[in-house]
Design a protein around this motif. Structure first.
Motif, short mmCIF file in Angstrom:
data_model
loop_
_atom_site.label_atom_id
_atom_site.label_comp_id
_atom_site.label_asym_id
_atom_site.label_seq_id
_atom_site.Cartn_x
_atom_site.Cartn_y
_atom_site.Cartn_z
N ALA A 95 0.90 0.62 -4.47
CA ALA A 95 -0.22 1.54 -4.66
C ALA A 95 0.22 2.79 -5.40
O ALA A 95 -0.53 3.33 -6.24
N PHE B 132 0.80 -1.22 0.00
CA PHE B 132 0.00 0.00 0.00
C PHE B 132 0.84 1.28 0.00
O PHE B 132 0.29 2.37 -0.05
N LEU C 288 -6.31 5.33 -1.89
CA LEU C 288 -6.88 4.56 -3.01
C LEU C 288 -8.29 5.00 -3.38
O LEU C 288 -8.60 5.08 -4.58
#
Length: 398
Positions: free
Chosen positions: A66, A62, A124
Motif C-alpha cells: 500500500a 496493506f 487507502l
C-alpha cells in the motif's frame, strides 16, 4: 525567514509522495521480513494484532504494498493531470496515518480491536481522495480506474479485520486473496502503460501497436477474476472450475500481451528485464492458481508467485527507476540493483514453482526466500536513501 526554513514543504522528503513512501516501504519490508524469519526459527519478536501469521500477510499487502502504491500513484497523478500533488504538511500527515497503522498493528497495546482497524483502514481512502480531487479537477477520466481498485482494496482490508474480530479464518484468507488479485490488476494496468514504452524508448526499437481486443481481454479477464473473488469473499459459492477457467484465460491473455513488448531484447538492462520478469509472474501465478483451484496444489504457492515475483519485483524495479527520474538523476542501473532484482526472481521461483515441485524442501525455500528479499531491498536502501532524502539534482522542486 525561520518559518520558511522550517516549513515542511522545504524538506526534500516532503516534496513528493514517492520520497517518504518508497523509503519507508523498503525499510518496513526488510524489518517485517526479518521478524517473519525469526518466527520461522522459533523466536517470537512481536505479539501483533491478529497474531504473526495474520500480521505477515496483512502487513505485506496493506503495509508494504500500500505504501509503494501510494508513493507511485500520488506522484504519477501529478504527471497525468498537470496539477500539483500532495506535499508538505499534508503529505507528512498522510505518512503519519500510514505509520500509525503500522505501529498499532505491530503493538496493539491491549486496545480494543476496532481502534487499530479504523486507523489502518483510513489510509487507502485518504490516498483515493487525493487522487480523485486531482483527476476530477483535470477531467482526466482515464485515471479514474484506480479509484474503484483502491475502494475494493479497502473492502478487502476490512474483510481481513472482520475475520480477525470474528475468528473467521476463511474470511481472512479470501479477503487476502482479493487484495492480492487487486494489486495484480493494478500491475496489469500500470505495466501495460509503461513496460512497452520504456523498452522501446531505451532500446531504440519500434514499439508494436497495441491490439485493442488483446488489451480488453487482458484487463477484462483479470477484472473478471477480481469480481469472482469478491463474490467468494462475500460468501458466494462459485464453482472452482469457473474460477480456474477465468484465471487460465487471464494467464493466457497476459502472456500473449507480454510477448509483444520486446522483453527478449532487454536482457542487458536490469531496469527493463526486471519489469518484464515481474510481469511474467502474473500469467505464471494466475496459471498456477487455476491449477490450484482444480486441486493440483495449494493456492498459497500461486499467491507467492504473484506477491514475490510480480508485486515485490515490479515494485523494486519501479521504485529504482522513479526515484532516479524524479530526483533529476540519470536513469541507469546502479551497482547491485541487477543483483537485487535477480534475488527477487530467485526468491519467487524458490517460493512458488520450485516448492510446488519439491515440497520436501519447504524449510530451505522459506528461509532463502526471506533472505533474498531482505538483501534485495537492503541494496535498494543503500543506494536510494540518500537521493530520497536529498533535493533534486537540478535544484527544482519535487
Amino acid at each position: 525567514m525561520v518559518a520558511t526554513t522550517l516549513s515542511p514543504t522545504r524538506l526534500p522528503l516532503a516534496r513528493l509522495a514517492f520520497r517518504p513512501f518508497f523509503l519507508l516501504a523498503a525499510l518496513f519490508s526488510v524489518l517485517s521480513m526479518g521478524v517473519w524469519f525469526a518466527f520461522w526459527h522459533g523466536l517470537i519478536l512481536l505479539r501483533p494484532y491478529g497474531g504473526l501469521m495474520f500480521w505477515h500477510q496483512h502487513e505485506m499487502l496493506f503495509g508494504f504494498a500500500a505504501a509503494v502504491m501510494a508513493g507511485f500513484l500520488l506522484t504519477a497523478v501529478q504527471n497525468w493531470t498537470g496539477l500539483p500533488s500532495i506535499k508538505g504538511g499534508a503529505l507528512l500527515a498522510l505518512v503519519g496515518v500510514w505509520l500509525a497503522g503500522r505501529v498499532l498493528m505491530a503493538f496493539p497495546l491491549g486496545l480494543p480491536a476496532w481502534l487499530p482497524m479504523l486507523v489502518d483502514l483510513a489510509f487507502l481512502p485518504a490516498v483515493a481522495g487525493v487522487m480523485a480531487r486531482l483527476v476530477i479537477a483535470a477531467r482526466r477520466w482515464r485515471n479514474l480506474v484506480f479509484l474503484p481498485a483502491l475502494a475494493l482494496l479497502t473492502i478487502a482490508n476490512l474483510g481481513m479485520h472482520l475475520g480477525v474480530m470474528n475468528g473467521d479464518t476463511e474470511l481472512i484468507r479470501q479477503a487476502a486473496y482479493l487484495a492480492v488479485l487487486l494489486v495484480t490488476l493494478l500491475m496489469v494496468v500500470v505495466g501495460g502503460r509503461v513496460i512497452a514504452m520504456f523498452t522501446a524508448n531505451r532500446l531504440g526499437r519500434p514499439r508494436k501497436a497495441p491490439i485493442p481486443a488483446l488489451e480488453y481481454l487482458s484487463l477484462g479477464s483479470v477484472m473478471a477474476v477480481v469480481l469472482g473473488q469478491l463474490l467468494v469473499m462475500l460468501g458466494a459459492a462459485l464453482p472452482s472450475a469457473l474460477m480456474a477457467a477465468l484465471m487460465g484465460l487471464a494467464a493466457l491473455a497476459n502472456a500473449v500481451r507480454l510477448s509483444r513488448w520486446g522483453g527478449l531484447y532487454s536482457w542487458r538492462e536490469p531496469l527493463l528485464w526486471g519489469l518484464h520478469a515481474s510481469y511474467a509472474f502474473i500469467p505464471a501465478g494466475l496459471a498456477m492458481w487455476a491449477l490450484a483451484a482444480l486441486g493440483t496444489f495449494r493456492a498459497e504457492l500461486a499467491v507467492h508467485a504473484l506477491t514475490i515475483g510480480g508485486m515485490g519485483t515490479m515494485m523494486l524495479t519501479m521504485m529504482s527507476r522513479v526515484s532516479l527520474g524524479h530526483t533529476a538523476r540519470p536513469i541507469r542501473t546502479l551497482p547491485g540493483i541487477g543483483v537485487a532484482l535477480g534475488l527477487m526472481v530467485a526468491a519467487a521461483l524458490l517460493r512458488s514453482p520450485v516448492l510446488a515441485l519439491f515440497p520436501q524442501i519447504t524449510h530451505w525455500t522459506y528461509n532463502l526466500g526471506i533472505i533474498f528479499w531482505c538483501l534485495a531491498y537492503a541494496i535498494f536502501l543503500f543506494h536510494y536513501t540518500g537521493p530520497l532524502l536529498s533535493a533534486r539534482a537540478d535544484g527544482q522542486d519535487g
